[in-house]
Design a protein around this motif. Sequence first.
Motif, PDB file in Angstrom:
ATOM      1  N   VAL A  45      -1.030  -1.138  -4.581  1.00 47.85           N
ATOM      2  CA  VAL A  45      -2.120  -0.164  -4.764  1.00 47.85           C
ATOM      3  C   VAL A  45      -1.624   1.230  -4.398  1.00 47.85           C
ATOM      4  O   VAL A  45      -0.989   1.431  -3.361  1.00 47.85           O
ATOM      5  CB  VAL A  45      -3.386  -0.564  -3.962  1.00 47.85           C
ATOM      6  CG1 VAL A  45      -3.107  -0.732  -2.481  1.00 47.85           C
ATOM      7  CG2 VAL A  45      -4.505   0.436  -4.180  1.00 47.85           C
ATOM      8  N   GLU A  46      -1.919   2.194  -5.270  1.00 52.06           N
ATOM      9  CA  GLU A  46      -1.307   3.537  -5.174  1.00 52.06           C
ATOM     10  C   GLU A  46      -2.158   4.536  -5.948  1.00 52.06           C
ATOM     11  O   GLU A  46      -2.754   4.186  -6.964  1.00 52.06           O
ATOM     12  CB  GLU A  46       0.119   3.384  -5.746  1.00 52.06           C
ATOM     13  CG  GLU A  46       0.788   4.538  -6.377  1.00 52.06           C
ATOM     14  CD  GLU A  46       1.647   5.363  -5.424  1.00 52.06           C
ATOM     15  OE1 GLU A  46       2.588   4.849  -4.818  1.00 52.06           O
ATOM     16  OE2 GLU A  46       1.345   6.551  -5.342  1.00 52.06           O
ATOM     17  N   ASP A  47      -2.213   5.783  -5.450  1.00 54.88           N
ATOM     18  CA  ASP A  47      -3.029   6.805  -6.128  1.00 54.88           C
ATOM     19  C   ASP A  47      -2.258   7.580  -7.197  1.00 54.88           C
ATOM     20  O   ASP A  47      -2.886   8.213  -8.045  1.00 54.88           O
ATOM     21  CB  ASP A  47      -3.613   7.797  -5.105  1.00 54.88           C
ATOM     22  CG  ASP A  47      -2.542   8.630  -4.439  1.00 54.88           C
ATOM     23  OD1 ASP A  47      -1.628   8.039  -3.825  1.00 54.88           O
ATOM     24  OD2 ASP A  47      -2.589   9.865  -4.537  1.00 54.88           O
ATOM     25  N   SER A  48      -0.921   7.569  -7.140  1.00 50.92           N
ATOM     26  CA  SER A  48      -0.136   8.298  -8.154  1.00 50.92           C
ATOM     27  C   SER A  48       0.213   7.339  -9.288  1.00 50.92           C
ATOM     28  O   SER A  48       1.047   6.446  -9.121  1.00 50.92           O
ATOM     29  CB  SER A  48       1.149   8.852  -7.543  1.00 50.92           C
ATOM     30  OG  SER A  48       0.831   9.762  -6.526  1.00 50.92           O
ATOM     31  N   VAL A  49      -0.394   7.560 -10.421  1.00 51.99           N
ATOM     32  CA  VAL A  49      -0.296   6.575 -11.509  1.00 51.99           C
ATOM     33  C   VAL A  49       1.137   6.399 -11.994  1.00 51.99           C
ATOM     34  O   VAL A  49       1.518   5.312 -12.425  1.00 51.99           O
ATOM     35  CB  VAL A  49      -1.268   6.944 -12.651  1.00 51.99           C
ATOM     36  CG1 VAL A  49      -0.791   8.163 -13.434  1.00 51.99           C
ATOM     37  CG2 VAL A  49      -1.504   5.754 -13.571  1.00 51.99           C
ATOM     38  N   PHE A  94       0.842  -1.197   0.000  1.00 44.44           N
ATOM     39  CA  PHE A  94       0.000   0.000   0.000  1.00 44.44           C
ATOM     40  C   PHE A  94       0.876   1.246   0.000  1.00 44.44           C
ATOM     41  O   PHE A  94       1.783   1.374   0.837  1.00 44.44           O
ATOM     42  CB  PHE A  94      -0.856   0.077   1.270  1.00 44.44           C
ATOM     43  CG  PHE A  94      -1.888  -1.004   1.431  1.00 44.44           C
ATOM     44  CD1 PHE A  94      -1.548  -2.238   1.961  1.00 44.44           C
ATOM     45  CD2 PHE A  94      -3.210  -0.761   1.091  1.00 44.44           C
ATOM     46  CE1 PHE A  94      -2.505  -3.227   2.137  1.00 44.44           C
ATOM     47  CE2 PHE A  94      -4.177  -1.747   1.261  1.00 44.44           C
ATOM     48  CZ  PHE A  94      -3.827  -2.982   1.781  1.00 44.44           C
ATOM     49  N   ASP A  95       0.573   2.166  -0.913  1.00 45.16           N
ATOM     50  CA  ASP A  95       1.051   3.533  -0.745  1.00 45.16           C
ATOM     51  C   ASP A  95       0.343   4.107   0.492  1.00 45.16           C
ATOM     52  O   ASP A  95      -0.639   3.534   0.978  1.00 45.16           O
ATOM     53  CB  ASP A  95       0.728   4.334  -2.012  1.00 45.16           C
ATOM     54  CG  ASP A  95       0.978   5.807  -1.845  1.00 45.16           C
ATOM     55  OD1 ASP A  95       2.092   6.160  -1.407  1.00 45.16           O
ATOM     56  OD2 ASP A  95       0.054   6.614  -2.131  1.00 45.16           O
ATOM     57  N   LEU A  96       0.811   5.232   0.985  1.00 46.62           N
ATOM     58  CA  LEU A  96       0.228   5.822   2.198  1.00 46.62           C
ATOM     59  C   LEU A  96      -0.668   7.029   1.865  1.00 46.62           C
ATOM     60  O   LEU A  96      -1.892   6.915   1.849  1.00 46.62           O
ATOM     61  CB  LEU A  96       1.373   6.240   3.135  1.00 46.62           C
ATOM     62  CG  LEU A  96       0.982   6.806   4.490  1.00 46.62           C
ATOM     63  CD1 LEU A  96       0.491   5.719   5.425  1.00 46.62           C
ATOM     64  CD2 LEU A  96       2.178   7.527   5.132  1.00 46.62           C
ATOM     65  N   ASP A  97      -0.043   8.163   1.533  1.00 45.95           N
ATOM     66  CA  ASP A  97      -0.790   9.412   1.337  1.00 45.95           C
ATOM     67  C   ASP A  97      -1.657   9.353   0.081  1.00 45.95           C
ATOM     68  O   ASP A  97      -1.168   9.028  -1.006  1.00 45.95           O
ATOM     69  CB  ASP A  97       0.187  10.592   1.232  1.00 45.95           C
ATOM     70  CG  ASP A  97       0.967  10.795   2.520  1.00 45.95           C
ATOM     71  OD1 ASP A  97       0.331  11.044   3.551  1.00 45.95           O
ATOM     72  OD2 ASP A  97       2.208  10.675   2.483  1.00 45.95           O
ATOM     73  N   GLY A  98      -2.915   9.667   0.242  1.00 50.20           N
ATOM     74  CA  GLY A  98      -3.835   9.636  -0.894  1.00 50.20           C
ATOM     75  C   GLY A  98      -4.338   8.247  -1.214  1.00 50.20           C
ATOM     76  O   GLY A  98      -5.156   8.081  -2.124  1.00 50.20           O
ATOM     77  N   THR A  99      -3.849   7.255  -0.474  1.00 43.40           N
ATOM     78  CA  THR A  99      -4.279   5.868  -0.692  1.00 43.40           C
ATOM     79  C   THR A  99      -5.028   5.343   0.535  1.00 43.40           C
ATOM     80  O   THR A  99      -6.153   4.873   0.419  1.00 43.40           O
ATOM     81  CB  THR A  99      -3.070   4.974  -1.031  1.00 43.40           C
ATOM     82  OG1 THR A  99      -2.518   5.428  -2.275  1.00 43.40           O
ATOM     83  CG2 THR A  99      -3.472   3.514  -1.164  1.00 43.40           C
ATOM     84  N   LEU A 100      -4.429   5.458   1.713  1.00 42.08           N
ATOM     85  CA  LEU A 100      -5.110   4.994   2.934  1.00 42.08           C
ATOM     86  C   LEU A 100      -6.086   6.047   3.458  1.00 42.08           C
ATOM     87  O   LEU A 100      -6.888   5.770   4.343  1.00 42.08           O
ATOM     88  CB  LEU A 100      -4.104   4.627   4.013  1.00 42.08           C
ATOM     89  CG  LEU A 100      -3.255   3.386   3.722  1.00 42.08           C
ATOM     90  CD1 LEU A 100      -2.358   3.077   4.922  1.00 42.08           C
ATOM     91  CD2 LEU A 100      -4.120   2.179   3.381  1.00 42.08           C
TER      92      LEU A 100
HETATM   93 MG   LIG Z   1       0.060   8.659  -2.730  1.00 43.27          MG
END
Ligand SMILES: [Mg+2]
Length: 210
Positions: free
Chosen positions: A165-169, A9-15
């Motif tokens: 899983v991550e929010d920054s593509v 898991f990414d952290l910021d913007g993901t969790l």
């Molecule tokens: Mg992020």
Amino acid sequence: MSHFQTIIFDLDGTLYPRNSPVMTELDRRMGLYMERVTGLPPAEAHTLRKHYWRTYGTTLNGLQKFYHVDAEDYLAYTHGFDARDLIRPNPALNAMIAHLPQRKLIFTNGTREHADNILRALDLENAFDDVLSLRDFDYRPKPDPKPYDVLRRRLLHAPQQAVFVEDSVYNLPPAHAMGMTTVWLTPDSADIHDGVDCIIHDIIDLEQFL
Ligand SMILES: [Mg+2]
């Protein structure tokens, strides 16, 4: 039963969501630091920061190159807030994470202290088996190759048995190239991008994908 053994898991913007006040606070602190170091008025500092971000990957990389900023000084200032003032636990997310049988890792461009701060605020302090953070990468953030080399060594199996899983593509293709299954978390409707295996719009949807 899923064949995946590890979920990264990414952290910021993901969790927690990208539009959370934590992101606003990080952005505000990076802006103030930038103004202090460069001596520029806010609008010009903002423009220069966007330039650094586009050209060197992060604000910090640009500041180090041109202003010889000490990374730890920058990180202590920009991450120096108590996340409990800004975010609350997401019970549905915490239940999902507790329910997942796989090994779970955090893979973040923030510091270990920042990860601890966020995980404490989300009541997820004991939910992850390991945290890989910026100092582990010699301060070279994703998508630099270094963090992915560190991640590969920290896995206990082939990358094909891991999901990221991550929010920054832009951080997904290096993991995809290693053989990991990549999940892009984006609130917007989006087309599949290079290096993306799957799109989800809410972190809660991860369990269905697995
Ligand atoms: Mg992020």
